[in-house]
Write a protein that holds these residues in place. Structure first.
Motif: not given
Length: 452
Positions: A108-119, A292-297, A299-305
């Motif tokens: 959802l963050a990749q789709q710009n539908k939410l911001n992980i740093n928001e409250f 792969t980048d099929n679901f998480l790009n 940048a997303s994987k880097k922060i997740a891991f």
């Protein structure tokens, strides 16, 4: 002429029989032949002995340097149906679910539908009383939220299945005091991941289970990954419900029917912190997809891991994963799960694409020891050693067959088990409390015999 006709007839009969036998073998050839892959006899021997000793019941997969070397199931999946436990068998993976919840948030963050740093309250509603908790805090277990389970075990109507809305309403109405200031301390929180599922629903207008089916499982052909209602798991096909040993009858029973375990049913309706069912086969697919980048790009994987420690504490947690080793040579990520008899484990070696998946449905107390053995085997080539059995566990399994007369022989047969006096005394007290006089006598005799 009759003689030759007879020969021809017999020959035709034999051919038909051979064809029939061949067809029969093809039809009756077990699914296990399609699921099993054994290229490492040491692993097969290890888990075969564990299963024989009633220490493991489930399925396993291991990759070494990106190549599958082992995949096999052991034992029974559904004890009533007597179905085999295969790598294709689905099982509730408990907290291994959290990595999928985190992935949904990141999609959802990749789709710009939410911001992980928001409250979080911006997605959960103004009535959510903790306005300084962010989505990041929920993902990393640094929100300070109390676990909801303790309250629900006491105050909830056990005839009703609690949902995410009910848990969110608990925080809104009861306003339990936070364990710590958001962002300052690490406190593993199922509550946080339930609220993440609620955020997924608020943003996407579909529940987490539907979201994952649409955006992950269908696209990845993870056909053995889904969410079931608790009451339906006992009759589901190719499914392994979780079981727990009943000390009164020495059988593996439905956990919520055991004394004090009713919450396994009425807390089974929540999404986010657990409840996902998956299989060894699908978790192998999931592991491959994450390269792969099929679901998480990237940048997303880097922060997740990457560990996201709070300001006043240490933590190895990223987004749905523990990251105990961050070095470029040995970077690993893992998660465990435990719920209603199920014990689960996935560990990924990001530097060489090795993988360990272990799923068990009999509440095995040996899972930690088993994990360590497999970890050391894959990482260091250390020989596999069968963990020492626990005396109390063996006693619970076999006490229904014991008497004062055969106890001495039983103790001799099980002389190599490891006894824990505290655990044995607790088991003795359980038998007394439940008026299991003969079993209590046996337990007391063991304490006396072994001078514990």
């Amino acid at each position: 002429m009759k003689f030759f006709s007879k020969i021809i007839l017999n020959t035709i009969t034999v051919i038909i029989l051979l064809i029939a036998i061949g067809c029969k073998n093809k039809i009756e050839k077990p699914l296990e032949s399609k699921n099993t892959f054994v290229n490492d006899v040491a692993l097969d021997s290890f888990f075969s002995i564990l299963h024989k000793n009633k220490m493991f019941n489930g399925a396993v997969a291991v990759k070494k340097d990106g190549k599958l070397i082992f995949k096999k199931g052991y034992g029974i999946a559904n004890f009533s149906q007597k179905t085999p436990f295969l790598p294709s068998t689905s099982i509730e993976v408990a907290s291994v679910s959290k990595q999928f919840t985190a992935a949904a948030i990141q999609i959802l963050a990749q789709q710009n539908k939410l911001n992980i740093n928001e409250f979080a309250y911006k997605y959960l509603g103004d009535a959510f009383p903790y306005h300084n908790i962010t989505i990041q805090h929920l993902l990393t277990h640094t929100s300070g939220l109390k676990d909801y389970e303790d309250y629900f075990k006491i105050a909830w109507d056990s005839t009703l299945i609690a949902s995410n809305k009910d848990i969110l309403n608990y925080f809104i109405t009861q306003k339990p005091v936070l364990e710590s200031v958001p962002g300052e301390k690490y406190h593993y929180s199922n509550s946080g991941y339930v609220l993440l599922a609620s955020i997924v629903e608020a943003v996407s207008n579909i529940s987490l289970d539907v979201f994952l089916e649409k955006y992950v499982f269908t696209k990845a052909t993870m056909n053995q990954s889904y969410f079931l209602e608790r009451d339906s798991i006992w009759n589901a096909k190719n499914y392994a419900p979780g079981y727990m040993l009943n000390p009164t009858n020495c059988n593996y029973d439905n956990p919520e029917l055991l004394n004090g375990k009713q919450y396994y049913r009425f807390l089974s309706g929540r999404l986010g912190s657990g409840r996902l069912s998956s299989s060894v086969n699908d978790l192998i697919k999931w592991d491959s997809i994450l390269y792969t980048d099929n679901f998480l790009n990237e940048a997303s994987k880097k922060i997740a891991f990457t560990p996201q420690p709070p300001s006043h504490d240490t933590s190895d947690y990223g987004y749905g994963w523990h990251i105990p080793d961050t070095s470029a040579q040995n970077k690993t990520v893992y998660h465990t799960g435990s719920w209603a008899g199920n014990k689960t484990y996935i560990k990924r070696y990001l530097n060489n694409k090795s993988l360990i998946v272990i799923l068990n449905n009999t509440n095995s107390p040996y899972m930690v020891a088993i994990r360590k053995e497999i970890d050391n085997y894959i990482e260091n080539g250390t020989p596999l050693n069968i963990p020492q059995r626990y005396g109390e566990e063996v006693l619970e399994q076999e006490i229904c067959t014991l008497t004062e007369e055969n106890l001495s022989n039983w103790l001799t047969t099980n002389k190599d088990v490891k006894w824990n006096k505290k655990s044995l005394l607790k088991l003795h007290e359980f038998y007394i409390e439940h008026q299991e006089v003969e079993k209590a006598t046996i337990a007391h005799s063991i304490i006396e015999n072994l001078k514990l």
